[in-house]
Each structure stands twice: as C-alpha cells, then as structure tokens.
Motif scaffolding. Sequence first.
Motif, mmCIF file in Angstrom:
data_model
loop_
_atom_site.group_PDB
_atom_site.id
_atom_site.type_symbol
_atom_site.label_atom_id
_atom_site.label_comp_id
_atom_site.label_asym_id
_atom_site.label_seq_id
_atom_site.Cartn_x
_atom_site.Cartn_y
_atom_site.Cartn_z
ATOM 1 N N TYR A 1 -23.648 -46.741 -76.427
ATOM 2 C CA TYR A 1 -23.796 -46.523 -77.859
ATOM 3 C C TYR A 1 -23.998 -45.031 -78.076
ATOM 4 N N SER A 2 -23.465 -44.509 -79.183
ATOM 5 C CA SER A 2 -23.590 -43.088 -79.470
ATOM 6 C C SER A 2 -24.020 -42.853 -80.906
ATOM 7 N N LEU A 3 -24.515 -41.655 -81.146
ATOM 8 C CA LEU A 3 -24.930 -41.303 -82.498
ATOM 9 C C LEU A 3 -23.726 -41.194 -83.427
ATOM 10 N N ARG A 4 -22.698 -40.477 -82.967
ATOM 11 C CA ARG A 4 -21.509 -40.268 -83.784
ATOM 12 C C ARG A 4 -20.279 -40.828 -83.077
ATOM 13 N N SER A 5 -19.219 -40.961 -83.827
ATOM 14 C CA SER A 5 -17.971 -41.487 -83.278
ATOM 15 C C SER A 5 -17.401 -40.528 -82.242
ATOM 16 N N GLY A 6 -16.529 -41.067 -81.392
ATOM 17 C CA GLY A 6 -15.815 -40.229 -80.433
ATOM 18 C C GLY A 6 -16.205 -40.409 -78.987
ATOM 19 N N PHE A 7 -17.311 -41.110 -78.722
ATOM 20 C CA PHE A 7 -17.767 -41.296 -77.352
ATOM 21 C C PHE A 7 -17.088 -42.517 -76.733
ATOM 22 N N ASN A 8 -16.617 -42.360 -75.509
ATOM 23 C CA ASN A 8 -16.081 -43.490 -74.763
ATOM 24 C C ASN A 8 -16.498 -43.392 -73.301
ATOM 25 N N TYR A 9 -16.283 -44.481 -72.580
ATOM 26 C CA TYR A 9 -16.712 -44.510 -71.185
ATOM 27 C C TYR A 9 -15.727 -45.336 -70.362
ATOM 28 N N ALA A 10 -15.707 -45.047 -69.074
ATOM 29 C CA ALA A 10 -14.805 -45.724 -68.138
ATOM 30 C C ALA A 10 -15.564 -46.818 -67.395
ATOM 31 N N VAL A 11 -14.939 -47.985 -67.268
ATOM 32 C CA VAL A 11 -15.548 -49.126 -66.592
ATOM 33 C C VAL A 11 -14.581 -49.645 -65.522
ATOM 34 N N TYR A 12 -15.121 -49.980 -64.357
ATOM 35 C CA TYR A 12 -14.309 -50.516 -63.267
ATOM 36 C C TYR A 12 -15.010 -51.749 -62.703
ATOM 37 N N ASP A 13 -14.303 -52.885 -62.721
ATOM 38 C CA ASP A 13 -14.798 -54.079 -62.043
ATOM 39 C C ASP A 13 -13.611 -54.820 -61.421
ATOM 40 N N GLU A 14 -13.932 -55.817 -60.623
ATOM 41 C CA GLU A 14 -12.892 -56.531 -59.866
ATOM 42 C C GLU A 14 -11.916 -57.250 -60.786
ATOM 43 N N LYS A 15 -12.421 -57.837 -61.846
ATOM 44 C CA LYS A 15 -11.605 -58.672 -62.715
ATOM 45 C C LYS A 15 -10.629 -57.869 -63.572
ATOM 46 N N ASN A 16 -11.118 -56.791 -64.179
ATOM 47 C CA ASN A 16 -10.309 -56.062 -65.164
ATOM 48 C C ASN A 16 -9.859 -54.683 -64.722
ATOM 49 N N GLY A 17 -10.254 -54.265 -63.528
ATOM 50 C CA GLY A 17 -9.821 -52.969 -63.040
ATOM 51 C C GLY A 17 -10.501 -51.814 -63.749
ATOM 52 N N ASN A 18 -9.836 -50.665 -63.752
ATOM 53 C CA ASN A 18 -10.383 -49.420 -64.277
ATOM 54 C C ASN A 18 -9.820 -49.172 -65.666
ATOM 55 N N ARG A 19 -10.691 -49.017 -66.665
ATOM 56 C CA ARG A 19 -10.203 -48.848 -68.041
ATOM 57 C C ARG A 19 -11.220 -48.077 -68.874
ATOM 58 N N MET A 20 -10.766 -47.601 -70.039
ATOM 59 C CA MET A 20 -11.638 -46.932 -70.989
ATOM 60 C C MET A 20 -12.085 -47.918 -72.061
ATOM 61 N N GLU A 21 -13.330 -47.769 -72.495
ATOM 62 C CA GLU A 21 -13.842 -48.562 -73.601
ATOM 63 C C GLU A 21 -14.517 -47.623 -74.604
ATOM 64 N N ASP A 22 -14.282 -47.868 -75.879
ATOM 65 C CA ASP A 22 -14.883 -47.060 -76.929
ATOM 66 C C ASP A 22 -16.301 -47.536 -77.209
ATOM 67 N N SER A 23 -17.187 -46.583 -77.378
ATOM 68 C CA SER A 23 -18.564 -46.908 -77.691
ATOM 69 C C SER A 23 -18.727 -47.207 -79.177
ATOM 70 N N LYS A 24 -19.613 -48.128 -79.489
ATOM 71 C CA LYS A 24 -20.027 -48.293 -80.876
ATOM 72 C C LYS A 24 -20.914 -47.104 -81.244
ATOM 73 N N PHE A 25 -21.025 -46.819 -82.531
ATOM 74 C CA PHE A 25 -21.743 -45.615 -82.943
ATOM 75 C C PHE A 25 -22.453 -45.836 -84.268
ATOM 76 N N LYS A 26 -23.409 -44.962 -84.546
ATOM 77 C CA LYS A 26 -24.204 -45.086 -85.765
ATOM 78 C C LYS A 26 -23.480 -44.492 -86.977
ATOM 79 N N MET A 27 -22.778 -43.360 -86.792
ATOM 80 C CA MET A 27 -22.205 -42.652 -87.915
ATOM 81 C C MET A 27 -20.974 -41.862 -87.494
ATOM 82 N N THR A 28 -20.142 -41.529 -88.470
ATOM 83 C CA THR A 28 -18.988 -40.684 -88.199
ATOM 84 C C THR A 28 -19.362 -39.236 -88.462
#
Length: 338
Positions: A308-335
């Motif tokens: 989770y982030s204060l403002r928009s624009g933050f994302n993170y990379a996740v890697y697991d056996e089922k779905n592999g390596n990918r980017m996911e966008d964080s939810k945020f409080k404000m733009t």
Amino acid sequence: MSNRRDFIKKTALGTIGLGTALGANAMLKSESSKENIIKKNNKKPLIISTWNHGLPANEETWKQLKNGKSTLDAIEAGMMIPEGDPKVRSVGYGGYPDREGHVTLDACIMDHNSDCGSVSFLEGIKHPISVAKRVLQNTPHVMLSGEGALQFALEQGFKKENLLTPESEKNWKNWLEASKYKPVINIENHDTISMLVIDNDGNISGGCTTSGAAWKMHGRVGDSPIIGAGLFLDNEVGAAAATGLGEAVIRTAGSAMVVELMRQGKSPNQACKEIVERIYNKHKNHRDMEYLQVGFIAVNKQGEYGGYSLRSGFNYAVYDEKNGNRMEDSKFKMTWDN
C-alpha cells in the motif's frame, strides 16, 4: 447415604467423561486449525520486492533458492542485479549522487533468526548488500557507517571503484545550475529496492539497498539501512519493508509498525494501509508533504502478501510457483492531484 454416594460417583465420572470428550474435541479443533494454517501457507517460496527493477532481482533470487543456496545468499545475488545496473538510477552503480557529487549507498539484510547487518553512507563499493551481509556474518555489530564501513569492506576483500557514471555526473552538473532539492518521487529518486522472501521451509528473510535521495546533503542516511524503519521481520509473524521518503518512514518506525499490526491479526494489506495513513496524518501539514510518497510491502507467516502507498504510482514484483514473476500495482490513499 449410599444412593447419595452413588449419585456423586456417577456425576464425577460423567464430568470426567465430558471433560475428556471436550478436551479431545478441543485438540481436534487445534489440530484442524494447524492444518488450515499449513494449507494456507502454500506459497513457498515467495518473493516480493519493490518497483520494476524487482523483476530481475526476483528472477535471480528464485534461481538461487532453486539451486539450494541459503536465503541470505539468494537475496544478496538478487539485489546485486540492480546494484550493478547503471540504468537503475536509484540503486548502487549509476545511482544519483548527493549535492557534492558523491554516490553514497545504504543497505541492510536480516534473516529469520533476527540476525541483521547494515551499512550506511558507504562510498566506492558497488555492492553494499554484500557488505551488509558480511557485517551480519563477521562482526558483533548491526551497522557500520561511512569510513568505518569502507574500511571493513576493504578488509573483507571488496574492491573500491568509482560509482559515478558519466550520465549521473552530467545530471548532477545540470542540477548544480539551480541547486534545488525537490524530489521527483516515483521517477528514479526514492526507488529503493526492498525484498522479502519466504523460503522453502517457511522462514522469512529480507533486504534493502539504495543510493538514497538524489541531491541529498552529504552524510544523509535514509530509512533503508535502519532495521525497524526500512526493513523489519519477526519470523513468527511476518515481514515488512519500505520505499519512498526515508525521513517519513524513520519518524514512524514504519516497517516495525507494519509487523506489529500483523501480530495483532491484520492482513499484510491492512497493516500497510494503516501505517501509510498514520504517516499521512502526521505529515499532512509538514513541509515534506509536497513531495511525500511512501510505500510498504509485507508478507505474513501464512504466505499472504500485500502493499500500500500514500500516492499512486507504486508497484511491486511478486514471484511464486503458481503464477511466476509479475508486477502488481499497489493500492493507494491519494493521487498526485490531491
């Protein structure tokens, strides 16, 4: 009298029987609960790291884990990828310098035993995450800084080299013309790479590495090398790590607070959100608010993750056996328009 004795005896035996049944039932529920936790924790190994330079870092960390390397070795290998890439302008070699033209680096690493190592204000060493790991392994301390950290690194066999690339030097000289400190968040300025890993045994470790804020004052240290601010974990609960304006994270002991909220039963997403909102409430009238961005990632012992982030624009990379390596966008409080 005998009837009364028989009644008491039968009642006692009945109570014992009932207690035994209830105890057995409680035990079955307890075992069932344990089984549910084990079933829920099905994302092993799991890697989560900040920003898109987390993708190649995750890839290397995953490869090292699959090859049987220790979690700390795997984190080190993964983080060395962005540290050594001059195109990543906020980590290691090629990072933006401070206002005096010095590239100074911060990093920390922590394992499931709560052993940790950290370096801050380190110059001339391309891979501060490796020095931080040596601090953990080869010293009685948690953090070494500045000249002391450099001396230790050289004693450990690290090579001193110039980390100011021609491109970063050009950017710095252009900045000198105005000499304004106004961070451009989400755009190669506070983009620390923080990484959290759940290994095959369900143990949690993590690390952070950064060149810090561009054009910072010489000697400034952010949250990334500070255990409890940029990174914190408790192997019985979970782990959290931060990115963004380090001063705001330090003021609130951000990552430690995220872990404590997970200890109280909140999910990783809920915990990250609550601390981001706490940071907002403490900074909404602060001089830093104009360019304040803070984001957290977290994992818990059950294999759940979030951010989770204060403002928009933050994302993170996740890697697991089922779905592999990918980017996911964080939810945020404000733009940024708010």
